[in-house]
Design a protein around this motif. Structure first.
Motif, mmCIF file in Angstrom:
data_model
loop_
_atom_site.group_PDB
_atom_site.id
_atom_site.type_symbol
_atom_site.label_atom_id
_atom_site.label_comp_id
_atom_site.label_asym_id
_atom_site.label_seq_id
_atom_site.Cartn_x
_atom_site.Cartn_y
_atom_site.Cartn_z
ATOM 1 N N PRO A 63 0.830 -1.221 0.000
ATOM 2 C CA PRO A 63 0.000 0.000 0.000
ATOM 3 C C PRO A 63 0.856 1.260 0.000
ATOM 4 O O PRO A 63 1.844 1.365 0.731
ATOM 5 N N GLY A 64 0.495 2.216 -0.855
ATOM 6 C CA GLY A 64 1.176 3.500 -0.890
ATOM 7 C C GLY A 64 2.489 3.512 -1.640
ATOM 8 O O GLY A 64 3.149 4.541 -1.713
ATOM 9 N N ILE A 65 2.912 2.371 -2.205
ATOM 10 C CA ILE A 65 4.176 2.330 -2.930
ATOM 11 C C ILE A 65 3.911 2.485 -4.421
ATOM 12 O O ILE A 65 2.807 2.232 -4.901
ATOM 13 N N TYR A 66 4.899 2.945 -5.144
ATOM 14 C CA TYR A 66 4.785 3.134 -6.582
ATOM 15 C C TYR A 66 4.538 1.795 -7.290
ATOM 16 O O TYR A 66 4.667 0.731 -6.700
ATOM 17 N N ASN A 67 4.201 1.886 -8.554
ATOM 18 C CA ASN A 67 3.971 0.684 -9.354
ATOM 19 C C ASN A 67 5.298 -0.028 -9.585
ATOM 20 O O ASN A 67 6.136 0.414 -10.368
ATOM 21 N N ARG A 68 5.495 -1.120 -8.903
ATOM 22 C CA ARG A 68 6.778 -1.820 -8.977
ATOM 23 C C ARG A 68 7.030 -2.437 -10.347
ATOM 24 O O ARG A 68 8.164 -2.715 -10.704
ATOM 25 N N ASN A 69 5.976 -2.687 -11.098
ATOM 26 C CA ASN A 69 6.145 -3.320 -12.401
ATOM 27 C C ASN A 69 6.503 -2.329 -13.508
ATOM 28 O O ASN A 69 6.865 -2.732 -14.611
ATOM 29 N N ALA A 70 6.396 -1.021 -13.213
ATOM 30 C CA ALA A 70 6.647 -0.014 -14.243
ATOM 31 C C ALA A 70 8.056 -0.087 -14.836
ATOM 32 O O ALA A 70 8.212 -0.057 -16.054
ATOM 33 N N PRO A 71 9.134 -0.185 -14.021
ATOM 34 C CA PRO A 71 10.480 -0.266 -14.613
ATOM 35 C C PRO A 71 10.648 -1.474 -15.532
ATOM 36 O O PRO A 71 11.308 -1.387 -16.578
ATOM 37 N N PHE A 72 10.021 -2.607 -15.159
ATOM 38 C CA PHE A 72 10.132 -3.808 -15.986
ATOM 39 C C PHE A 72 9.382 -3.635 -17.301
ATOM 40 O O PHE A 72 9.854 -4.056 -18.363
ATOM 41 N N ALA A 73 8.213 -2.990 -17.247
ATOM 42 C CA ALA A 73 7.444 -2.747 -18.469
ATOM 43 C C ALA A 73 8.218 -1.836 -19.415
ATOM 44 O O ALA A 73 8.253 -2.059 -20.627
ATOM 45 N N ARG A 74 8.852 -0.809 -18.869
ATOM 46 C CA ARG A 74 9.643 0.109 -19.701
ATOM 47 C C ARG A 74 10.861 -0.590 -20.279
ATOM 48 O O ARG A 74 11.275 -0.316 -21.403
ATOM 49 N N LEU A 75 11.450 -1.500 -19.488
ATOM 50 C CA LEU A 75 12.576 -2.284 -20.003
ATOM 51 C C LEU A 75 12.132 -3.141 -21.178
ATOM 52 O O LEU A 75 12.836 -3.234 -22.187
ATOM 53 N N GLY A 76 10.963 -3.759 -21.070
ATOM 54 C CA GLY A 76 10.440 -4.557 -22.174
ATOM 55 C C GLY A 76 10.246 -3.741 -23.429
ATOM 56 O O GLY A 76 10.585 -4.189 -24.539
ATOM 57 N N ASP A 77 9.718 -2.522 -23.276
ATOM 58 C CA ASP A 77 9.542 -1.635 -24.428
ATOM 59 C C ASP A 77 10.889 -1.283 -25.059
ATOM 60 O O ASP A 77 11.020 -1.247 -26.288
ATOM 61 N N LYS A 78 11.895 -1.041 -24.199
ATOM 62 C CA LYS A 78 13.231 -0.681 -24.687
ATOM 63 C C LYS A 78 13.847 -1.822 -25.476
ATOM 64 O O LYS A 78 14.449 -1.609 -26.551
ATOM 65 N N ILE A 79 13.704 -3.038 -24.975
ATOM 66 C CA ILE A 79 14.269 -4.193 -25.673
ATOM 67 C C ILE A 79 13.574 -4.414 -27.010
ATOM 68 O O ILE A 79 14.208 -4.735 -28.017
ATOM 69 N N GLU A 80 12.255 -4.220 -27.040
ATOM 70 C CA GLU A 80 11.522 -4.395 -28.296
ATOM 71 C C GLU A 80 11.948 -3.342 -29.323
ATOM 72 O O GLU A 80 12.134 -3.652 -30.509
ATOM 73 N N GLN A 81 12.154 -2.103 -28.891
ATOM 74 C CA GLN A 81 12.646 -1.060 -29.785
ATOM 75 C C GLN A 81 14.032 -1.422 -30.329
ATOM 76 O O GLN A 81 14.318 -1.249 -31.516
ATOM 77 N N LEU A 82 14.862 -1.930 -29.437
ATOM 78 C CA LEU A 82 16.219 -2.316 -29.841
ATOM 79 C C LEU A 82 16.182 -3.466 -30.842
ATOM 80 O O LEU A 82 16.942 -3.477 -31.823
ATOM 81 N N LEU A 83 15.312 -4.439 -30.602
ATOM 82 C CA LEU A 83 15.174 -5.575 -31.510
ATOM 83 C C LEU A 83 14.767 -5.121 -32.909
ATOM 84 O O LEU A 83 15.322 -5.570 -33.922
ATOM 85 N N LYS A 84 13.795 -4.223 -32.979
ATOM 86 C CA LYS A 84 13.342 -3.721 -34.276
ATOM 87 C C LYS A 84 14.478 -3.041 -35.017
ATOM 88 O O LYS A 84 14.670 -3.245 -36.229
ATOM 89 N N HIS A 85 15.250 -2.246 -34.304
ATOM 90 C CA HIS A 85 16.382 -1.546 -34.922
ATOM 91 C C HIS A 85 17.450 -2.526 -35.390
ATOM 92 O O HIS A 85 17.974 -2.421 -36.515
ATOM 93 N N GLU A 86 17.789 -3.505 -34.532
ATOM 94 C CA GLU A 86 18.839 -4.463 -34.868
ATOM 95 C C GLU A 86 18.447 -5.322 -36.072
ATOM 96 O O GLU A 86 19.278 -5.622 -36.931
ATOM 97 N N LEU A 87 17.183 -5.721 -36.145
ATOM 98 C CA LEU A 87 16.728 -6.554 -37.260
ATOM 99 C C LEU A 87 16.744 -5.789 -38.583
ATOM 100 O O LEU A 87 16.917 -6.385 -39.650
#
Length: 321
Positions: free
Chosen positions: A267-291
């Motif tokens: 209770p009262g703590i930030y969304n703990r899953n937010a950093p992981f969700a942003r990391l997933g978005d970053k990896i997907e962006q990187l994958l698209k660029h690398e491919l």
């Protein structure tokens, strides 16, 4: 004290150096120095002879060493790296570009001396940072088995590539992947590389500790470790509210990486899953660029994981923010 706290790790590195034949090389180097077979310009200095002869590898097998003996080795390795680097290079025949495997281990041991020295200097300069500090051993969690859902387990590589790039170019991308990885069975190669045993890296262990103990959060938002952070840890920390920073990032992505295991909501703590969700978005962006871009360029040279070996100026790292 440091040698006693980190005894197992130091002993492990010392045994590895010993196994790689350093003891025999040390005996030969010492004999050459005493007999005058090498011209170092400083062979008359008793300090150099005493230092070379005081190496713990000459006295007893590493498995029998006490923390005091390991402290002597740390000091000896530090002098090999920073006090007598030229003489050490000549005595041990390190004039070629191909450096022996044991040298990296010896450099890691030497780094303990510089780390201790830097810590003492920092404590003298900013004593308030160390006010009330305490050392606590945290038991590292074991690995965690990860299982794919039936839908994800059945999903083939081609459908994933089609989602990341234009459908019309997915076939061409697959052919480029075969050439880039040197195999016809790209999917098999990637599935074999993706382990389902996940490990919580040291950086994530610290994040979890401070989240569960907010009163102990450090004043200085800097995280020290013996190795550079991986891509996942670095990106996760960038998006985490604690704003912890690492020294460097070697940009590697490990399939066995695991995010902090958040099982309950606080209770009262930030969304703990937010950093992981942003990391997933970053990896997907990187994958698209690398491919789209990286498959037509030569493969990048491997970078060193450890900052305890070569200096940071010799191995590429990501700029720290």
């Amino acid at each position: 004290m440091v040698a006693e706290i980190d005894r197992d790790r130091i002993l492990s590195m010392a045994k590895k150096v010993e196994k790689q034949g350093f003891g025999d090389l040390l005996q030969k180097a010492h004999s050459r120095l005493l007999s005058g077979q090498v011209n170092l310009g400083t062979t008359a200095l008793p300090e150099l002879r005493l230092w070379l002869g005081s190496c713990p590898f000459k006295a007893a097998p590493a498995q029998n060493w006490s923390p005091g003996t390991m402290a002597i080795l740390i000091d000896w390795a530090a002098k090999a790296r920073w006090t007598y680097p030229e003489q050490f290079t000549v005595l041990f025949g390190l004039l070629s570009r191909d450096m022996p495997a044991w040298l990296d281990g010896l450099h890691k041991i030497a780094r303990y001396k510089s780390a201790i020295k830097s810590m003492v200097k920092l404590a003298a300069k900013l004593p308030e940072v160390f006010a009330g500090i305490h050392i606590q051993e945290i038991k590292a969690p074991g690995s965690l088995s990860f299982s794919l859902t039936k839908d994800k387990a059945r999903r083939d590589l081609l459908s994933t590539v089609e989602r990341l790039v234009d459908k019309g170019t997915a076939g061409t991308t697959m052919e480029m992947l075969k050439k880039h990885l040197g195999t016809e069975d790209v999917e098999g190669r990637l599935r074999k590389a993706c382990r389902l045993e996940l490990k919580l890296h040291a950086e994530m262990q610290l994040v979890l500790f401070y989240e569960n103990n907010p009163s102990l959060a450090p004043q200085m938002k800097f995280m020290g470790s013996s190795k550079k952070a991986c891509f996942d840890c670095h990106q996760y920390l960038l998006h985490h509210p604690l704003k912890l920073q690492v020294e460097a990032c070697h940009q590697k992505i490990y399939p066995s990486w695991m995010p902090p295991p958040y099982c309950t909501k606080v209770p009262g703590i930030y969304n703990r899953n937010a950093p992981f969700a942003r990391l997933g978005d970053k990896i997907e962006q990187l994958l698209k660029h690398e491919l789209k871009v990286a498959l037509t360029t030569p493969r990048r040279p491997k970078t060193q994981d450890s900052t305890a070996g070569p200096s940071l100026t010799r191995t590429a790292t990501a700029p720290m923010q």
